[in-house]
Design an enzyme around this catalytic site. Sequence first.
Site, PDB file in Angstrom:
ATOM      1  N   HIS A 189     108.135-138.300 -10.407  1.00 26.14           N
ATOM      2  CA  HIS A 189     108.275-139.134 -11.600  1.00 26.14           C
ATOM      3  C   HIS A 189     109.551-138.841 -12.386  1.00 26.14           C
ATOM      4  O   HIS A 189     110.077-139.719 -13.059  1.00 26.14           O
ATOM      5  CB  HIS A 189     107.014-139.055 -12.457  1.00 26.14           C
ATOM      6  CG  HIS A 189     105.925-139.871 -11.851  1.00 26.14           C
ATOM      7  ND1 HIS A 189     104.977-139.331 -11.022  1.00 26.14           N
ATOM      8  CD2 HIS A 189     105.720-141.212 -11.850  1.00 26.14           C
ATOM      9  CE1 HIS A 189     104.203-140.305 -10.580  1.00 26.14           C
ATOM     10  NE2 HIS A 189     104.622-141.449 -11.063  1.00 26.14           N
ATOM     11  N   ARG A 296     104.540-148.902 -16.366  1.00 19.31           N
ATOM     12  CA  ARG A 296     103.684-147.718 -16.208  1.00 19.31           C
ATOM     13  C   ARG A 296     103.142-147.327 -17.586  1.00 19.31           C
ATOM     14  O   ARG A 296     103.713-146.486 -18.265  1.00 19.31           O
ATOM     15  CB  ARG A 296     104.482-146.558 -15.613  1.00 19.31           C
ATOM     16  CG  ARG A 296     104.885-146.731 -14.148  1.00 19.31           C
ATOM     17  CD  ARG A 296     105.658-145.513 -13.653  1.00 19.31           C
ATOM     18  NE  ARG A 296     105.710-145.424 -12.210  1.00 19.31           N
ATOM     19  CZ  ARG A 296     106.725-145.879 -11.463  1.00 19.31           C
ATOM     20  NH1 ARG A 296     107.754-146.449 -12.024  1.00 19.31           N
ATOM     21  NH2 ARG A 296     106.694-145.737 -10.147  1.00 19.31           N
ATOM     22  N   ARG A 332     100.273-152.049 -15.735  1.00 20.56           N
ATOM     23  CA  ARG A 332      99.315-151.263 -14.956  1.00 20.56           C
ATOM     24  C   ARG A 332      98.486-150.423 -15.921  1.00 20.56           C
ATOM     25  O   ARG A 332      99.035-149.821 -16.844  1.00 20.56           O
ATOM     26  CB  ARG A 332     100.079-150.352 -13.997  1.00 20.56           C
ATOM     27  CG  ARG A 332      99.184-149.377 -13.280  1.00 20.56           C
ATOM     28  CD  ARG A 332      99.933-148.613 -12.245  1.00 20.56           C
ATOM     29  NE  ARG A 332     100.714-147.526 -12.810  1.00 20.56           N
ATOM     30  CZ  ARG A 332     101.491-146.727 -12.064  1.00 20.56           C
ATOM     31  NH1 ARG A 332     101.604-146.944 -10.768  1.00 20.56           N
ATOM     32  NH2 ARG A 332     102.149-145.745 -12.607  1.00 20.56           N
ATOM     33  N   GLU A 431      97.866-148.326  -2.587  1.00 17.55           N
ATOM     34  CA  GLU A 431      98.633-147.084  -2.458  1.00 17.55           C
ATOM     35  C   GLU A 431      97.808-145.964  -1.827  1.00 17.55           C
ATOM     36  O   GLU A 431      98.265-144.834  -1.728  1.00 17.55           O
ATOM     37  CB  GLU A 431      99.216-146.666  -3.813  1.00 17.55           C
ATOM     38  CG  GLU A 431      98.252-146.680  -4.963  1.00 17.55           C
ATOM     39  CD  GLU A 431      98.913-146.378  -6.310  1.00 17.55           C
ATOM     40  OE1 GLU A 431     100.071-145.949  -6.359  1.00 17.55           O
ATOM     41  OE2 GLU A 431      98.228-146.564  -7.335  1.00 17.55           O
ATOM     42  N   ASN A 454     105.195-145.172  -3.067  1.00 14.08           N
ATOM     43  CA  ASN A 454     105.398-143.752  -3.400  1.00 14.08           C
ATOM     44  C   ASN A 454     104.158-142.951  -3.021  1.00 14.08           C
ATOM     45  O   ASN A 454     104.239-141.882  -2.410  1.00 14.08           O
ATOM     46  CB  ASN A 454     105.664-143.585  -4.897  1.00 14.08           C
ATOM     47  CG  ASN A 454     106.842-144.415  -5.364  1.00 14.08           C
ATOM     48  OD1 ASN A 454     107.656-144.818  -4.548  1.00 14.08           O
ATOM     49  ND2 ASN A 454     106.931-144.686  -6.649  1.00 14.08           N
ATOM     50  N   ASP A 455     103.006-143.493  -3.415  1.00 18.50           N
ATOM     51  CA  ASP A 455     101.763-142.805  -3.064  1.00 18.50           C
ATOM     52  C   ASP A 455     101.305-143.148  -1.652  1.00 18.50           C
ATOM     53  O   ASP A 455     100.786-142.281  -0.940  1.00 18.50           O
ATOM     54  CB  ASP A 455     100.662-143.156  -4.073  1.00 18.50           C
ATOM     55  CG  ASP A 455     100.806-142.331  -5.339  1.00 18.50           C
ATOM     56  OD1 ASP A 455     101.048-141.118  -5.218  1.00 18.50           O
ATOM     57  OD2 ASP A 455     100.704-142.891  -6.440  1.00 18.50           O
ATOM     58  N   ARG A 465     104.828-135.992  -2.476  1.00 18.18           N
ATOM     59  CA  ARG A 465     106.069-136.718  -2.799  1.00 18.18           C
ATOM     60  C   ARG A 465     107.030-135.933  -3.681  1.00 18.18           C
ATOM     61  O   ARG A 465     108.198-136.279  -3.795  1.00 18.18           O
ATOM     62  CB  ARG A 465     105.719-138.064  -3.454  1.00 18.18           C
ATOM     63  CG  ARG A 465     105.009-137.911  -4.768  1.00 18.18           C
ATOM     64  CD  ARG A 465     104.372-139.226  -5.200  1.00 18.18           C
ATOM     65  NE  ARG A 465     105.146-139.897  -6.229  1.00 18.18           N
ATOM     66  CZ  ARG A 465     104.704-140.942  -6.919  1.00 18.18           C
ATOM     67  NH1 ARG A 465     103.501-141.446  -6.662  1.00 18.18           N
ATOM     68  NH2 ARG A 465     105.438-141.506  -7.838  1.00 18.18           N
ATOM     69  N   CYS A 502     105.933-152.228  -5.661  1.00 17.78           N
ATOM     70  CA  CYS A 502     106.567-151.634  -6.838  1.00 17.78           C
ATOM     71  C   CYS A 502     106.893-150.160  -6.610  1.00 17.78           C
ATOM     72  O   CYS A 502     107.327-149.475  -7.519  1.00 17.78           O
ATOM     73  CB  CYS A 502     105.706-151.825  -8.077  1.00 17.78           C
ATOM     74  SG  CYS A 502     104.073-151.124  -7.915  1.00 17.78           S
TER      75      CYS A 502
HETATM   76  C1  PEP Z   1     103.637-145.884  -6.291  1.00 15.04           C
HETATM   77  O1  PEP Z   1     102.811-145.006  -6.020  1.00 15.04           O
HETATM   78  O2  PEP Z   1     104.396-146.391  -5.448  1.00 15.04           O
HETATM   79  C2  PEP Z   1     103.771-146.360  -7.675  1.00 15.04           C
HETATM   80  C3  PEP Z   1     104.541-147.377  -7.979  1.00 15.04           C
HETATM   81  O3  PEP Z   1     103.101-145.675  -8.638  1.00 15.04           O
HETATM   82  P1  PEP Z   1     103.600-144.276  -9.235  1.00 15.04           P
HETATM   83  O4  PEP Z   1     104.972-144.000  -8.701  1.00 15.04           O
HETATM   84  O5  PEP Z   1     103.585-144.391 -10.708  1.00 15.04           O
HETATM   85  O6  PEP Z   1     102.575-143.327  -8.708  1.00 15.04           O
HETATM   86 MG    MG Z   2     101.281-144.529  -7.468  1.00 13.96          MG
END
Ligand code: PEP
Ligand code: MG
Length: 578
Positions: A189, A296, A332, A431, A454-455, A465, A502
Amino acid sequence: MDELVGISASPGIAIGTAFLYLDDNPTVPRYSVDDIGRESDRFHRAIAKARAEIEALKARQNSTHTPEHLQFLDSHLLMLGDADFTASVEKKLSAEKQNVEWVLFSTMQELISKLSAAEDSYLRERTADIHDVSKRVLGHLMFRERISLADLTQEVILVGHDLLPSDAVGMNKHMVKGIALDAGGRTSHTAILARSFEIPAVLGLSDVTRHASLGDQIIVDGNRGKVLLRPTEKTRKRYLLVQREWRKREVRLMGLNELPAETRDGKLIMLKANIEVPEEVDSIAAHGADGIGLYRSEFLFLTPGAVPTEEEQYQAYRYVLESVDRKPVTIRTLDVGGDKVFSQLESSRERNPILGWRAVRFCLANTDIFHTQLRALLRASVHGNLRIMFPMISGIEEVNQVLESLQTVKDDLRREGVTFRDDIPVGIMIEVPSAAITSDILAKKSDFFSIGTNDLIQYTIAVDRGNEKIAYLYEPFHPGVLRLLKMIIDNAHAMGISAGMCGEMAGDPLATLILLGLGLDEFSMSASGIPEVKRIIRSVSMSEAEEVVGEVLEMKSFVEIDRFVQELMEKRFDVQVY
Ligand code: PEP
Ligand code: MG
């Protein structure tokens, strides 16, 4: 001159002076004392210093101080003046005859564990404040200055071990020109925030904090993932030129802002922006975004202090909705947990927070917080083009439960005569691999999908990650990931809903052609990434993209796919590959 190599987390070049931010937990010494009076004096002097420090922070006319921040400083002053608090430390001091920093530390620990178990959510929320106040007083007892990143008054390159998302979101963004951290990966993040704030960053450097000293000259090359410490004059001049070229390129790309992201054969793609804080809305128009694909909302909750009230949330959502000229805004719901530690959650106590009490799992167990957020969202819906999205869905049961919650809140508002839009599209994030695999089932209950790569990559390849040691395994082009993406997009289309993305992969120019060929309808990314992705989309046809995807899906390893894609994107689309 030292050259360190890490992970390129946010593009651009920053040249400046190193500021070491080592806000780690100090080891609190423990020893027996005879002179209780002396310890008590030390304690009161440290409290007086902490009070003076907070008063000075309040008095400083710093534009980054929001009303919530001021409120939070006031609550800390109250705590420092609380007679019960000082009495409990004095009592323990006399009883245990230990040094006062240890007595203070253990008193705070006891208080925090008592409050964390409280039924009352207000009391549970106080744990973050207690933690913060005790750190400040301990800092004075142990002669450590406590520096807040919100109070930076000079331009710096931030060097540290790691940054909490709450540190990053609260820092004075105008003063932080570059970031170099020991820890972190491309989709941690901190990296996401650095890209959103357009601050060049290199993460995962392992030991930059050991090599750098306060005041060192330092260059952060966010494009190549390099950090140069104490550069020679020749290197500094060379980088000034690179920096100028990079800025020129950005300005050139902005020339596409008014043009649609349309392929040569006429397919129109939505390019939207991800935002973390309401102030980022300015970047939407500046980069020609078609709206916000991911807000977010949890960052409203991560600033130390109280959980935002319904009214505070309503104002924030309304502000965002009204600032984008009726373009669609996907908000979200609260996605705390994992690395986004929230005072109510105490996720550090979980054995495995990334697989733990996160996002909708937390919300469904804390309906007071969840329903308050849904009320604020529904009330704000009349001010723009809102879409609501639920994170970390793992199966149909959770979809049913969140929809039930939404219905309950709508019924309540109707009973109260509060207006809201009843036609808000409601979507889910895909995700978690189980959600991807059952996306045909989930699509029946969703108005849209947004793929959180990402997840999804983290959980599919079982690779944290944010862990720099295994960053080499975090591979968006892993055949396992690409097959899941295809499955999700195909299932969405078979059920007549749109498939967006996203996660950070959506903003990676190397991935644009593949995502296009897989049929993705909407890409949402840090706003600054939009012009480059648009440039690629506008220079290709769907048939070419589909052909490339056909070839890639036949390949067996990510090494093979990486090589193929890099070569193609560099030659055919002039994408800069570092
Ligand atoms: C993701 O997991 O791709 C996502 C957009 O959510 P975050 O990065 O906030 O976990
Ligand atoms: Mg995520």
